[in-house]
Enzyme design. Sequence first.
Site, PDB file in Angstrom:
ATOM      1  N   GLU A   1     -22.599   4.171   1.427  1.00 54.60           N
ATOM      2  CA  GLU A   1     -22.946   2.879   2.003  1.00 54.60           C
ATOM      3  C   GLU A   1     -21.858   1.855   1.722  1.00 54.60           C
ATOM      4  OE1 GLU A   1     -26.811   2.946   0.171  1.00 54.60           O
ATOM      5  OE2 GLU A   1     -27.744   2.678   2.126  1.00 54.60           O
TER       6      GLU A   1
ATOM      7  N   THR B   1     -25.378   3.148  11.923  1.00 57.23           N
ATOM      8  CA  THR B   1     -26.442   2.884  10.946  1.00 57.23           C
ATOM      9  C   THR B   1     -27.241   4.159  10.725  1.00 57.23           C
ATOM     10  OG1 THR B   1     -28.335   1.546  10.365  1.00 57.23           O
ATOM     11  CG2 THR B   1     -28.110   2.093  12.687  1.00 57.23           C
ATOM     12  N   TYR B   2     -27.762   4.289   9.508  1.00 61.06           N
ATOM     13  CA  TYR B   2     -28.617   5.439   9.211  1.00 61.06           C
ATOM     14  C   TYR B   2     -30.040   4.967   8.942  1.00 61.06           C
ATOM     15  CZ  TYR B   2     -23.961   7.314   8.571  1.00 61.06           C
ATOM     16  OH  TYR B   2     -22.667   7.668   8.760  1.00 61.06           O
TER      17      TYR B   2
ATOM     18  N   CYS C   1       0.847  -1.181   0.000  1.00 63.74           N
ATOM     19  CA  CYS C   1       0.000   0.000   0.000  1.00 63.74           C
ATOM     20  C   CYS C   1       0.887   1.237   0.000  1.00 63.74           C
ATOM     21  CB  CYS C   1      -0.901  -0.003   1.233  1.00 63.74           C
ATOM     22  SG  CYS C   1      -1.998   1.392   1.271  1.00 63.74           S
TER      23      CYS C   1
END
Lengths: 473, 779
Positions: free
Chosen positions: A444, A367-368, A112
Amino acid sequence: MNENADICNHCRNMIREKAKGMKMSRHISTGPSSFIPENEIIGAMPLSDSTVMFIDEEYSGRVDNLTQVMGLHPHYLQAFLRCHYYLLRMDGPLPLHYRHYIAIMAAARHQCSTLVCQHVQEFEQIGVCSDWLRGLEFCPQRLRNLNEINKILAHRPWLITKQHIQALVKTGEHSWSLAELVHAVVLLAHFHALASFVFGSGVNPDPEVTEVNGVTGDLCPPAMAGLCTCHLTNGNQANGNPLRNPNTGSELEALMERMKRLLEEREDDDASEEEMFTRFEKEKKESLLVVSAGFVEEVVPPSPVARFVDDPSFGYQDFARHGEDNPPTFKAQDYSWEDHGFSLVNRLYSDIGHLLDEKFRTACDLTYYNMASHEGVDTSMLRRALFNYVHCMYGIRYDDYDYGEVNQLLERSLKVYIKTVTCYPERTTRRMYDSYWHQFRHSEKVHVNLLLMEARMQAELLYALRAITHYMT
Amino acid sequence: MEKMTKVSAISGRTMFCHLDAPANAISVCRDATQVVVAGRNIFKIYGLEEDGFVERLNLRVGRKPSLNFSCADVMWHQMEENLLATAATNGAVVTWNLARPCRNKQEQLFTEHKRTVNKVCFHPTEVNMLLSGSQDGFMKCFDLRKKESVSTFSGQSESVRDVQFSMKDYFTFAASFENGNVQLWDIRRPDRYERMFTAHTGPVFCCDWHPEDRGWLATGGRDKMVKVWDMSTNRVKEIYCVQTIASVARVKWRPERRYHLATCSMMVDHNIYVWDVRRPFIPFATFEEHKDVTTGIVWRHQHDPYFLLSGSKDSTLYQHMFKDASRPVDRANPEGLCFGLFGDLAFAAKESLMTAPPSVGDVGRKTYPGGDRRYPIFFFKKPDVTAQFAQVSSALSVFESEAGSSVGMDWFINTAQSYLLSGKPFAELCEHNAQVAKKLNRLQESTTWTMLRIMFSEPANPSLSTNHNLNKSGNLPLVNSFSMKEMSAALNERNKENRQDNIHSLETNLNNNDENEETEGSEGQAEYLFGDAELDDDDLYSMEHDNQAAEEPEYLLPQEAFPLRHEIMDHPSAPEPVQEKPESPHVSGSEAESTCLTPMESISLISVSQLLFSPHLPPKFFCPIVKEMLCYYAEQGDVQMAVSVLIVLGDRIRKEIDELTQEHWYMSYIDLLQRFELWNVSNEVIKLSTCGAIMCLNQASTTLHINCSNCKRPMSNKGWICDRCHQCASVCAVCHHVVKGLFVWCQGCSHGGHLEHVMEWLKQSKHCPAGCGHLCEYT
């Protein structure tokens, strides 16, 4: 996929050629991520005041690409930054330059370059021992001793045993104290997982990072940005078709339907123990087959990052391999983060336990209540499936989880993505990123990445800490 | 008493048996004759015989053991001796009936919880009522006559870790949660908890109602605390708190002992502790048999405080006898010695030591009358007759060095005049200044100079860089002036003093230290601290000579009215040597035990904390701390120290502090110096300063206008000859030579000459040496 690899090398060569002749523009792909359109990220940064203050104070206001992408989830970002900052800058058993060097070693394991460059720079800023940056053979034996657990943790954490710990801790000239070792282990796990996130959401290298000279110069040449070019090329190839795929319209509805059904079934599902067990085994076995097709065991291309990698051929191998004696399954109930991992880590490196705890908790509870266009959805089932699937691939089993759910909830393309991102993130491509959950928002998908990252980190930590516990008893 | 006679039927000894697998929980049946052990791979009943455990029954039957057997918790019914309940890791709650005729004793299976069940609990008096608490955040109450739960309690928060029915209130139960809360519920009202409070930070792993006290609840958490709550009042009140060394996994009140409870930990620490909640700093008793973490503890009989059963991850089941427990208090170290920043010395020792041998003690007391030197710190605890605790009383003496006796600013002038700011190597300057400060009784400053010398000495100086390595070979290098020889000499001298002080253990320990220093490599690092100590010697001496302090025990805890307990026969005859870890160079005095004048059972140990930095650090490393120190001094008003250090350190520190601050300090110091008319020092400071603004102070108003002594016209030229009258202007009236140095002249007749000449002259004559007849005065 082989094509991709070709393109990869191709671009690299091309860019290298170019770099010889002239200074080339660095902004090959604009924005923080090569997977996500820039406006999506810039638009969604309603950071809380405290986070902004934190960034201002600790990072002198400069927001790097990684932070920007994570900024899609400000609540999580805050927990992450706090932990990240504590690990790298605050009081701890290891000296600062050790920390950055360990970060480099960990990120290099997954090639990376984004993270490697970032920490090479930070390392240089500290201004000591800069010749370590020339490669592993220039750093002290003590750090080199970490190579063994670095590679095991990065690729096959279940292999770590108390003997590894013993070898590092046993008295001698290059020994580690337990506190230092725990710090190092947390750093390693943190940066392995972070590498997953970087690749998983296609975070671009920071433009400032590449403007360097000296040792960093040859480490982070503009050619590194070639990585993004590939992604871009991939993106161009893949772009367009997924969203317009005709049979994806019902995909979301189908998933929601399955979730609903599962919830109902739960009530009257009296699956026997054997069945539960077989379901786990099946999921575990199946995860083997979920290999991104076409990837031959590639030889790692020689890159400037390779100087921080020892034994580069050591890579991921499936936890459960056919026809072999598999290591015993890790029972989550016997060694859990909340009960055991936390206590150990906090005991040896004070306060980090709380920060990690906070980070895991935030990631898991985030969470939404919506899925794509639907609102008011309880996504806990889906989140748990993602988290446990990662642990399942690492051989960690929860007695109280029905692994049949994983099969129902996670489609094959998503499984491919998960496996790639967690096990060999360097192979992630934009096509994989695009191929699942077509109707979902980018934020998301970043959320998915956060879950994968935290699950992976926790799995690594659990294995490492269990080994340390065994060593101590 | 009736209870006691019943209990006395139980007998046994400390014993154990191997299990096939790690245990997760244990429980005893009501009559204390059988114990059930449950774990992931084990579920067995053992009989408790006089001389061992006997396996009675294996409940884990069937070809392929199901996950329902993987138990997180088990409980034996306290009313119905055939009834057991287990909590399974897969979320099942299972009841077992030992009276079933077939091999499979499983009676009922409830699979209502979605996550692992952490705890099951039978109602203490109601036969058919069972309560469970699960990871999914719900508690369920089952009636064993029905197939389903009768009520579900939602904690509205995270996972439930423990549930316990109250011993006294029929309807009440307590539940502890992973987020640190404890809730009280009424079994008849499943809609809402009665009360809730936050007990710990992090998960509360366990709770236990006091068997007698209606309102007392003990909780243990991941934050390593055990807390006792009084629930009987309107507001829940924390009444006791015990800090342990690891997260608390289980807590159980000890029967028949109102203030005792047993705990075991979840990680790292394998011992079982019994605490007296009123003495939270040291366990009352410990059981150290287990080799891995203890997972279950239970008192064998609910009215017998002497038998404790425990199961562990190391696959053993133990019965501990209370009389075999080890008592940490017997091995606790009652001595302590510490140096203060300002050269104070505090010393605490067992009171018996401070008074014991009358011959020496009396001498000591007589020689030190008057109490003005003692600053006793008291704490006095009323002895509780019910407490079985060995009362240890220690005397603490604090020797304070004389505070700066000179009132006013004498020290300032003295210091200003005696400090050396340049002209010698750095180390010598520091050394000199340290001495100066010490002489003036300014110990902190003195120590500061010494520290500076140590910090910034050149690496070529063996004191810093090679110290560490050489130690390994047993060769201690000299640290500038503090050689080990000198040190031990100093210590020995001190010992003599101490002997008068009747501090035996100190003496022997220090002697021991002397003997050890050749062999123990790790001690090298302690020398700096002893270096500091050496600085204090003078003060100790002077103090003892002129202002003699009484050396009697300041602090006494009355002995108990009854003799201390004698249950334990096997006292450790020799104290365990304190292990010296390589990274902690304690100056350990444990081996000195045998030479101690007063025989003691406990370890006497004087530890000197190690240096916080390794000697390899570059001087640059210290800059921030030195900077901080300078600012501290400046803020304290001691700008003298700040400036002196600044000058002596020179380039080593200058860049760290911004110019303005430096200038400010210089200006203040120079101002002060000039007020005290210390012109020379002020000038030297100006000369040595590196600030532009300060340096130019010396450049200002340096012009001197003079007139020719012959023609009375201003001299405009440089040189010694007036360009008007072409005569030498400034001729000494005594020797008639041109004065090229210090020139002194009379303001009345304007004759003058060489300073020495004029001085000499005016000693003999009152008249002007030039012969003008003026009566010159030289002051």
